[in-house]
Scaffold this motif. Structure first.
Motif, PDB file in Angstrom:
ATOM      1  N   GLY A 174      -8.681   8.701  -1.533  1.00  0.00           N
ATOM      2  CA  GLY A 174      -8.750   7.231  -1.543  1.00  0.00           C
ATOM      3  C   GLY A 174      -9.970   6.703  -2.261  1.00  0.00           C
ATOM      4  O   GLY A 174     -10.384   7.209  -3.312  1.00  0.00           O
ATOM      5  N   TYR A 217       6.283  -2.066   8.071  1.00  0.00           N
ATOM      6  CA  TYR A 217       5.259  -3.019   8.524  1.00  0.00           C
ATOM      7  C   TYR A 217       6.033  -4.272   8.920  1.00  0.00           C
ATOM      8  O   TYR A 217       6.042  -5.246   8.184  1.00  0.00           O
ATOM      9  CB  TYR A 217       4.307  -3.376   7.389  1.00  0.00           C
ATOM     10  CG  TYR A 217       3.305  -2.317   7.008  1.00  0.00           C
ATOM     11  CD1 TYR A 217       3.693  -1.153   6.375  1.00  0.00           C
ATOM     12  CD2 TYR A 217       1.947  -2.523   7.246  1.00  0.00           C
ATOM     13  CE1 TYR A 217       2.753  -0.207   6.006  1.00  0.00           C
ATOM     14  CE2 TYR A 217       1.012  -1.585   6.864  1.00  0.00           C
ATOM     15  CZ  TYR A 217       1.414  -0.431   6.240  1.00  0.00           C
ATOM     16  OH  TYR A 217       0.481   0.490   5.857  1.00  0.00           O
ATOM     17  N   ASP A 225      -1.932   2.059  -1.410  1.00  0.00           N
ATOM     18  CA  ASP A 225      -1.603   0.788  -2.064  1.00  0.00           C
ATOM     19  C   ASP A 225      -1.617   0.828  -3.594  1.00  0.00           C
ATOM     20  O   ASP A 225      -0.637   0.474  -4.238  1.00  0.00           O
ATOM     21  CB  ASP A 225      -2.481  -0.363  -1.533  1.00  0.00           C
ATOM     22  CG  ASP A 225      -3.964  -0.030  -1.415  1.00  0.00           C
ATOM     23  OD1 ASP A 225      -4.372   1.050  -1.886  1.00  0.00           O
ATOM     24  OD2 ASP A 225      -4.719  -0.854  -0.866  1.00  0.00           O
ATOM     25  N   ARG A 260      -9.183  -8.376  -4.629  1.00  0.00           N
ATOM     26  CA  ARG A 260     -10.511  -7.940  -4.183  1.00  0.00           C
ATOM     27  C   ARG A 260     -10.998  -6.723  -4.977  1.00  0.00           C
ATOM     28  O   ARG A 260     -12.150  -6.679  -5.420  1.00  0.00           O
ATOM     29  CB  ARG A 260     -10.421  -7.638  -2.681  1.00  0.00           C
ATOM     30  CG  ARG A 260     -11.686  -7.148  -2.048  1.00  0.00           C
ATOM     31  CD  ARG A 260     -11.793  -5.639  -2.048  1.00  0.00           C
ATOM     32  NE  ARG A 260     -11.220  -5.050  -0.861  1.00  0.00           N
ATOM     33  CZ  ARG A 260     -11.503  -3.846  -0.421  1.00  0.00           C
ATOM     34  NH1 ARG A 260     -12.352  -3.070  -1.083  1.00  0.00           N
ATOM     35  NH2 ARG A 260     -10.911  -3.363   0.639  1.00  0.00           N
ATOM     36  N   ARG A 306      -8.127  -9.364   9.240  1.00  0.00           N
ATOM     37  CA  ARG A 306      -7.902  -8.560   8.029  1.00  0.00           C
ATOM     38  C   ARG A 306      -8.114  -9.416   6.781  1.00  0.00           C
ATOM     39  O   ARG A 306      -8.662  -8.958   5.777  1.00  0.00           O
ATOM     40  CB  ARG A 306      -6.475  -7.984   8.019  1.00  0.00           C
ATOM     41  CG  ARG A 306      -6.217  -6.926   9.088  1.00  0.00           C
ATOM     42  CD  ARG A 306      -4.788  -6.397   8.968  1.00  0.00           C
ATOM     43  NE  ARG A 306      -4.640  -5.377   7.936  1.00  0.00           N
ATOM     44  CZ  ARG A 306      -3.503  -5.122   7.292  1.00  0.00           C
ATOM     45  NH1 ARG A 306      -2.411  -5.830   7.560  1.00  0.00           N
ATOM     46  NH2 ARG A 306      -3.444  -4.169   6.388  1.00  0.00           N
TER      47      ARG A 306
END
Ligand code: ATP
Length: 450
Positions: A27, A90, A113, A164, A195
């Motif tokens: 990651g 989800y 992601d 972001r 979040r």
């Protein structure tokens, strides 16, 4: 490709491998290693099940056993070790309803992601990059792993994460990913405030906070920060404004001029939030925003509560915005008054806000040494240092008299506070008057007169 893992991470991989498991750094830390950035944390992914990970190390914490995460403690350092897993649906766009452990590293990487976040590395296995993460790091783009519509549909927070990461790394968002992000921004209304706040703050404190404009373009701020959209829709026409300027565009320039600090950047984001509702246009077409700081402090308070940030942050930001009610001149009395109003410990932050506001007026041009506005702010800094060096009184507790002194002169209840407040006003103007003799004489005189 060989990357340099810190000794403790190599140690964890080594122990797991010796017990017959696969283990990789994964990651964000792999992405950051390739980019020669310092990773925030080191995550490990492994074929070992949580109970097997626990059996390999002396000190572990059960961080999220259900999700397969065990924290391994080595001295004071913590490392999250997570079992290879496939995320379930989800259904609430918050977190996977269920996770299924798998023995396949590839499957674990495919649940992640973005391609740049979906690489794993170990000295033994080398770099595992099945989604083109290296290619996208080279192209400097954020691209979803697999179908962007599916990935954003599973977890709408990823829409914010895309922007972001672009802001943190100075990357762009690959067009198909950006288009899908815009389609799924509405899903953010189902994502928890906590979040959302994490991603917003990471964007704000990044090297490119102006990417908030990309958040607006994709419809993200409309969901999570409609106050910003209103600012973008509010025109500004003043002698110092740019043609076609808006409150929001000015705010973005202020954000860029602010140091990368959480309180300062949040303040820059919100200090003009009261302008849309206070806007007035005079007969010459100039815009005015009377007492916009009062509305701004109220709006900022609401935004920070909604984002569920801590009270200290909320108070710090609203205090700085409220301080705009009195912008000091450079004489000592005026600076003492302003330091009293915002609090001496916040005064440097307050001056940073004044600076960013002036920098925003100048469209990001380099600050010239002979610019009167910046010369004034530099003088305010100098004056502040001088006041602190002299130990001038700046609050009621610095006064040479206190409640007990006043009680002995017959003062009671609210009279005491009232007198002290008046006395403070006087000594802020002239610290020479902060003597017991003078203030007691003043107190008995007032008592006599009252
Ligand atoms: P940083 O620590 O700088 O914020 P990071 O990439 O480590 O960046 P984290 O939020 O700590 O970000 O997540 C760690 C890794 O977990 C990511 O790199 C990604 O692979 C995966 N990940 C985190 N959140 C999600 C998500 N919402 N959807 C899919 N994968 C995710």
């Amino acid at each position: 490709m060989r990357l340099r893992l810190p000794p403790k991470v190599s140690f964890i991989l080594d122990i797991l491998e010796r017990h017959g498991f696969e283990a990789y750094a994964v990651g964000g830390c792999v992405r950051d290693l390739v980019l020669a950035r310092t990773p925030n944390d080191w995550d490990v992914t492994t074929s070992a099940r949580p109970e097997q990970v626990k059996a390999c190390f002396r000190r572990t914490v059960d961080t999220g056993l259900k999700h397969g995460t065990v924290t391994v403690m080595l001295e004071k350092d913590a490392f999250e070790v997570t079992t290879y897993r496939i995320d379930g649906d989800y259904s609430d766009s918050r977190h996977p309803d269920s996770v299924v452990f798998t023995s396949s590293l590839e499957q674990d990487l495919l649940r992640r992601d973005f391609t740049i976040n979906a690489m794993a590395y170990s000295d033994r296995g080398g770099l595992v990059d099945i989604s083109g993460g290296m290619r996208d790091l080279q192209k400097r783009v954020i691209r979803c792993v697999g179908s962007p519509d599916r990935r954003f549909g599973e977890d709408a927070l990823r829409v914010m994460r895309a922007v972001r990461f672009a802001a943190q790394l100075g990357f762009s968002i690959e067009p198909a990913t950006a288009e899908a992000a815009a389609r799924h921004a509405s899903g953010l209304s189902r994502v928890s405030a906590e979040r959302i706040a994490v991603e917003l703050l990471k964007l704000l404190t990044s090297p490119y906070p102006e990417m908030i404009l990309e958040m607006r373009r994709l419809g993200i701020t409309a969901r999570v920060l409609p106050e910003f959209d209103r600012m973008m829709e509010t025109p500004v026409a003043t002698p110092s404004s740019l043609p076609g300027d808006t409150v929001g565009a000015h705010t973005v320039r202020a954000l860029r001029a602010m140091p990368e600090d959480r309180i300062l950047r949040l303040t820059a984001l919100l200090y003009e939030s009261g302008k849309p509702e206070t806007a007035e246009t005079d007969e010459f077409g100039w815009t005015h925003f009377p007492e916009y700081w009062t509305a701004g402090a109220r709006i900022a308070d609401g935004v920070i509560r909604r984002l569920k940030l801590d009270n200290a942050t909320r108070k710090a930001v609203t205090n700085l915005i409220g301080g705009l009610a009195f912008i000091p001149e450079t004489d000592a009395a005026s600076v003492r008054k302003s330091m009293h109003l915002v609090g001496p410990e916040s005064f440097d932050d307050y001056l940073a806000l004044l600076w960013a506001d002036k920098a925003a007026d100048r469209n990001g041009e380099a600050v010239r040494d002979d610019d009167p506005d910046f010369m004034k702010i530099n003088s305010l800094y100098d004056r502040e240092r001088q006041i602190l060096r002299m130990g001038d009184p700046l609050s009621v507790k610095d006064l040479a008299v206190d409640g007990t002194d006043l009680e002995s002169l017959g003062y009671r209840g609210p009279e005491i506070g009232e007198f002290l407040k008046g006395a403070l006003d006087e000594v802020l103007g002239d610290p020479g008057k902060n003597t017991k003799e003078h203030l007691l004489a003043l107190a008995s005189e007032r008592k006599g007169a009252g």
